[in-house]
Design a protein around this motif. Structure first.
Motif, PDB file in Angstrom:
ATOM      1  N   LYS A  81      44.362  35.937  20.662  1.00 30.41           N
ATOM      2  CA  LYS A  81      44.966  35.203  21.777  1.00 30.41           C
ATOM      3  C   LYS A  81      45.596  36.210  22.735  1.00 30.41           C
ATOM      4  CE  LYS A  81      48.592  31.813  22.733  1.00 30.41           C
ATOM      5  NZ  LYS A  81      49.590  30.890  22.127  1.00 30.41           N
ATOM      6  N   GLY A  82      45.383  35.990  24.029  1.00 32.70           N
ATOM      7  CA  GLY A  82      45.945  36.883  25.046  1.00 32.70           C
ATOM      8  C   GLY A  82      45.015  37.978  25.518  1.00 32.70           C
ATOM      9  N   THR A  83      43.871  38.143  24.851  1.00 32.02           N
ATOM     10  CA  THR A  83      42.914  39.181  25.255  1.00 32.02           C
ATOM     11  C   THR A  83      42.353  38.861  26.640  1.00 32.02           C
ATOM     12  OG1 THR A  83      42.246  39.575  22.965  1.00 32.02           O
ATOM     13  CG2 THR A  83      40.736  40.331  24.685  1.00 32.02           C
ATOM     14  N   ILE A  84      42.339  39.852  27.512  1.00 29.73           N
ATOM     15  CA  ILE A  84      41.707  39.717  28.826  1.00 29.73           C
ATOM     16  C   ILE A  84      40.271  40.220  28.684  1.00 29.73           C
ATOM     17  CG2 ILE A  84      41.763  40.328  31.272  1.00 29.73           C
ATOM     18  CD1 ILE A  84      44.180  38.684  30.408  1.00 29.73           C
ATOM     19  N   LEU A  85      39.328  39.332  28.811  1.00 30.55           N
ATOM     20  CA  LEU A  85      37.914  39.695  28.681  1.00 30.55           C
ATOM     21  C   LEU A  85      37.371  40.324  29.960  1.00 30.55           C
ATOM     22  CD1 LEU A  85      36.708  36.403  26.944  1.00 30.55           C
ATOM     23  CD2 LEU A  85      37.141  38.606  25.833  1.00 30.55           C
ATOM     24  N   LEU A  86      37.944  39.926  31.086  1.00 28.81           N
ATOM     25  CA  LEU A  86      37.506  40.442  32.387  1.00 28.81           C
ATOM     26  C   LEU A  86      38.685  40.373  33.349  1.00 28.81           C
ATOM     27  CD1 LEU A  86      35.156  41.320  34.331  1.00 28.81           C
ATOM     28  CD2 LEU A  86      34.839  38.877  34.809  1.00 28.81           C
ATOM     29  N   HIS A  87      38.918  41.469  34.051  1.00 28.46           N
ATOM     30  CA  HIS A  87      39.973  41.504  35.063  1.00 28.46           C
ATOM     31  C   HIS A  87      39.380  41.214  36.435  1.00 28.46           C
ATOM     32  CE1 HIS A  87      43.300  43.152  32.642  1.00 28.46           C
ATOM     33  NE2 HIS A  87      42.349  43.779  31.962  1.00 28.46           N
ATOM     34  N   GLN A  88      40.081  40.441  37.232  1.00 31.85           N
ATOM     35  CA  GLN A  88      39.669  40.200  38.609  1.00 31.85           C
ATOM     36  C   GLN A  88      39.504  41.552  39.315  1.00 31.85           C
ATOM     37  OE1 GLN A  88      42.117  37.256  40.542  1.00 31.85           O
ATOM     38  NE2 GLN A  88      41.669  38.030  42.580  1.00 31.85           N
ATOM     39  N   GLY A  89      38.380  41.736  39.982  1.00 36.25           N
ATOM     40  CA  GLY A  89      38.122  42.998  40.679  1.00 36.25           C
ATOM     41  C   GLY A  89      37.231  43.949  39.901  1.00 36.25           C
ATOM     42  N   VAL A 144      31.134  30.421  23.585  1.00 39.49           N
ATOM     43  CA  VAL A 144      32.297  30.142  22.750  1.00 39.49           C
ATOM     44  C   VAL A 144      31.895  29.374  21.493  1.00 39.49           C
ATOM     45  CG1 VAL A 144      34.577  29.065  22.656  1.00 39.49           C
ATOM     46  CG2 VAL A 144      33.770  30.075  24.806  1.00 39.49           C
ATOM     47  N   LEU A 145      32.136  29.999  20.348  1.00 35.12           N
ATOM     48  CA  LEU A 145      31.938  29.324  19.066  1.00 35.12           C
ATOM     49  C   LEU A 145      33.223  28.600  18.669  1.00 35.12           C
ATOM     50  CD1 LEU A 145      29.974  32.129  17.203  1.00 35.12           C
ATOM     51  CD2 LEU A 145      29.045  30.033  18.207  1.00 35.12           C
ATOM     52  N   SER A 146      34.370  29.225  18.933  1.00 32.78           N
ATOM     53  CA  SER A 146      35.670  28.580  18.740  1.00 32.78           C
ATOM     54  C   SER A 146      36.676  29.239  19.669  1.00 32.78           C
ATOM     55  CB  SER A 146      36.137  28.693  17.282  1.00 32.78           C
ATOM     56  OG  SER A 146      36.440  30.030  16.945  1.00 32.78           O
ATOM     57  N   GLY A 147      37.645  28.444  20.122  1.00 32.64           N
ATOM     58  CA  GLY A 147      38.673  28.979  20.999  1.00 32.64           C
ATOM     59  C   GLY A 147      38.567  28.446  22.415  1.00 32.64           C
ATOM     60  N   CYS A 148      39.402  29.003  23.281  1.00 33.67           N
ATOM     61  CA  CYS A 148      39.475  28.548  24.673  1.00 33.67           C
ATOM     62  C   CYS A 148      39.710  29.747  25.586  1.00 33.67           C
ATOM     63  CB  CYS A 148      40.625  27.542  24.823  1.00 33.67           C
ATOM     64  SG  CYS A 148      40.847  26.896  26.496  1.00 33.67           S
ATOM     65  N   ILE A 149      38.854  29.876  26.591  1.00 32.94           N
ATOM     66  CA  ILE A 149      38.959  30.931  27.599  1.00 32.94           C
ATOM     67  C   ILE A 149      39.379  30.295  28.917  1.00 32.94           C
ATOM     68  CG2 ILE A 149      37.692  32.673  28.932  1.00 32.94           C
ATOM     69  CD1 ILE A 149      35.750  32.897  26.566  1.00 32.94           C
ATOM     70  N   ARG A 150      40.304  30.939  29.589  1.00 36.11           N
ATOM     71  CA  ARG A 150      40.726  30.468  30.916  1.00 36.11           C
ATOM     72  C   ARG A 150      40.093  31.356  31.984  1.00 36.11           C
ATOM     73  NH1 ARG A 150      46.223  32.040  33.437  1.00 36.11           N
ATOM     74  NH2 ARG A 150      46.250  30.913  35.390  1.00 36.11           N
ATOM     75  N   PRO A 202      35.532  37.892  41.285  1.00 39.91           N
ATOM     76  CA  PRO A 202      36.693  37.278  41.935  1.00 39.91           C
ATOM     77  C   PRO A 202      37.621  36.601  40.923  1.00 39.91           C
ATOM     78  CG  PRO A 202      34.747  35.906  42.246  1.00 39.91           C
ATOM     79  CD  PRO A 202      34.292  37.120  41.485  1.00 39.91           C
ATOM     80  N   TYR A 203      37.229  36.637  39.639  1.00 40.45           N
ATOM     81  CA  TYR A 203      37.976  35.938  38.594  1.00 40.45           C
ATOM     82  C   TYR A 203      38.369  36.855  37.456  1.00 40.45           C
ATOM     83  CZ  TYR A 203      35.598  32.089  40.941  1.00 40.45           C
ATOM     84  OH  TYR A 203      35.112  31.238  41.881  1.00 40.45           O
ATOM     85  N   SER A 204      39.384  36.402  36.712  1.00 40.67           N
ATOM     86  CA  SER A 204      39.742  36.995  35.423  1.00 40.67           C
ATOM     87  C   SER A 204      39.381  35.993  34.336  1.00 40.67           C
ATOM     88  CB  SER A 204      41.248  37.289  35.353  1.00 40.67           C
ATOM     89  OG  SER A 204      41.608  38.323  36.227  1.00 40.67           O
ATOM     90  N   LEU A 205      39.145  36.503  33.124  1.00 40.56           N
ATOM     91  CA  LEU A 205      38.892  35.671  31.957  1.00 40.56           C
ATOM     92  C   LEU A 205      39.884  36.064  30.878  1.00 40.56           C
ATOM     93  CD1 LEU A 205      34.980  35.867  31.730  1.00 40.56           C
ATOM     94  CD2 LEU A 205      36.351  34.002  32.689  1.00 40.56           C
ATOM     95  N   SER A 206      40.613  35.080  30.366  1.00 44.45           N
ATOM     96  CA  SER A 206      41.649  35.342  29.371  1.00 44.45           C
ATOM     97  C   SER A 206      41.518  34.385  28.190  1.00 44.45           C
ATOM     98  CB  SER A 206      43.030  35.177  30.020  1.00 44.45           C
ATOM     99  OG  SER A 206      44.058  35.264  29.065  1.00 44.45           O
ATOM    100  N   CYS A 207      41.702  34.906  26.974  1.00 43.85           N
ATOM    101  CA  CYS A 207      41.663  34.070  25.769  1.00 43.85           C
ATOM    102  C   CYS A 207      43.009  33.361  25.606  1.00 43.85           C
ATOM    103  CB  CYS A 207      41.381  34.924  24.534  1.00 43.85           C
ATOM    104  SG  CYS A 207      39.768  35.715  24.531  1.00 43.85           S
ATOM    105  N   LEU A 208      43.000  32.044  25.717  1.00 41.93           N
ATOM    106  CA  LEU A 208      44.224  31.270  25.529  1.00 41.93           C
ATOM    107  C   LEU A 208      44.504  31.014  24.059  1.00 41.93           C
ATOM    108  CD1 LEU A 208      44.061  28.581  28.355  1.00 41.93           C
ATOM    109  CD2 LEU A 208      45.261  30.764  28.337  1.00 41.93           C
ATOM    110  N   GLU A 209      43.496  31.189  23.236  1.00 37.16           N
ATOM    111  CA  GLU A 209      43.604  31.029  21.797  1.00 37.16           C
ATOM    112  C   GLU A 209      42.828  32.175  21.159  1.00 37.16           C
ATOM    113  OE1 GLU A 209      43.242  26.124  21.912  1.00 37.16           O
ATOM    114  OE2 GLU A 209      41.577  27.324  21.192  1.00 37.16           O
TER     115      GLU A 209
END
Length: 197
Positions: free
Chosen positions: A34-42, A51-57, A92-99
């Protein structure tokens, strides 16, 4: 977790369990805290995810520093940030693991090579993208023409789990409203539910 992937594959193919197991034997599956940033904006995207399990924002930060939630990607959904139309290829987006997330991780640099080795993946990916694009187009049109209350009602009908899985301020941003407005809408919805019961 491979079972989830196999069942999903069978939605798009007529392969047997054994064939699916063989094809997914070397598919890279990674768990992210949880909290891992998979991709930073820019940054330039190099990976895609299923996604097999979890939630990405998926979100972006505007010039004033305000965060805008674009989507929540959950079980049996994929996310690829496409930037070929951008001159610099930056996201133009970031991807973050909410779980805590268990994800199939694809490498965009070797995507074509993987398709050539396993043509069934190319056909399946195309079907997935067509389904996702159609759903996104319909949901965007509905979002643009609906009131905040209607957006919340649609969310409760189609993705009720998000109400308990993500912070309310992010949910409000996703719905295009303030956290205070979301709180009022939820209270009205609860009162209506009690009256109906």
């Amino acid at each position: 977790m491979k079972d989830v992937l196999i069942q999903y594959m069978k939605r798009f193919t007529d392969m047997s369990d054994e064939e699916c197991e063989r094809l997914t034997a070397d598919v890279p599956i990674t768990t992210f805290p949880k909290g891992t940033i998979l991709l930073h904006q820019g940054d330039v995207p190099t990976k895609c995810y299923f996604v097999l399990s979890g939630c990405i924002r998926q979100y972006k930060v505007d010039e004033e520093g305000n965060e805008h939630t674009v989507d929540f990607i959950t079980e049996e959904q994929s996310i690829t940030i496409l930037t070929k139309h951008q001159s610099d290829g930056r996201s133009p987006y970031s991807l973050s693991c909410l779980e805590k997330c268990c994800l199939v991780v694809g490498d965009l640099a070797t995507e074509q090579q993987q398709y050539e080795m396993n043509p069934i993946f190319e056909a399946m990916t195309r079907d997935m993208i067509e389904e996702d694009m159609g759903t996104m187009r319909d949901e965007f049109a509905e979002f643009m023409s609906s009131s905040p209350e209607e957006r919340y009602q649609t969310l409760m009908e189609k993705r009720p789990d998000l109400v308990h899985r993500v912070p309310q301020y992010q949910l409000a941003s996703y719905l295009g409203i303030t956290p205070e407005s979301l709180s009022r809408i939820k209270k009205r919805a609860m009162r209506h539910l009690r009256i109906v019961e």
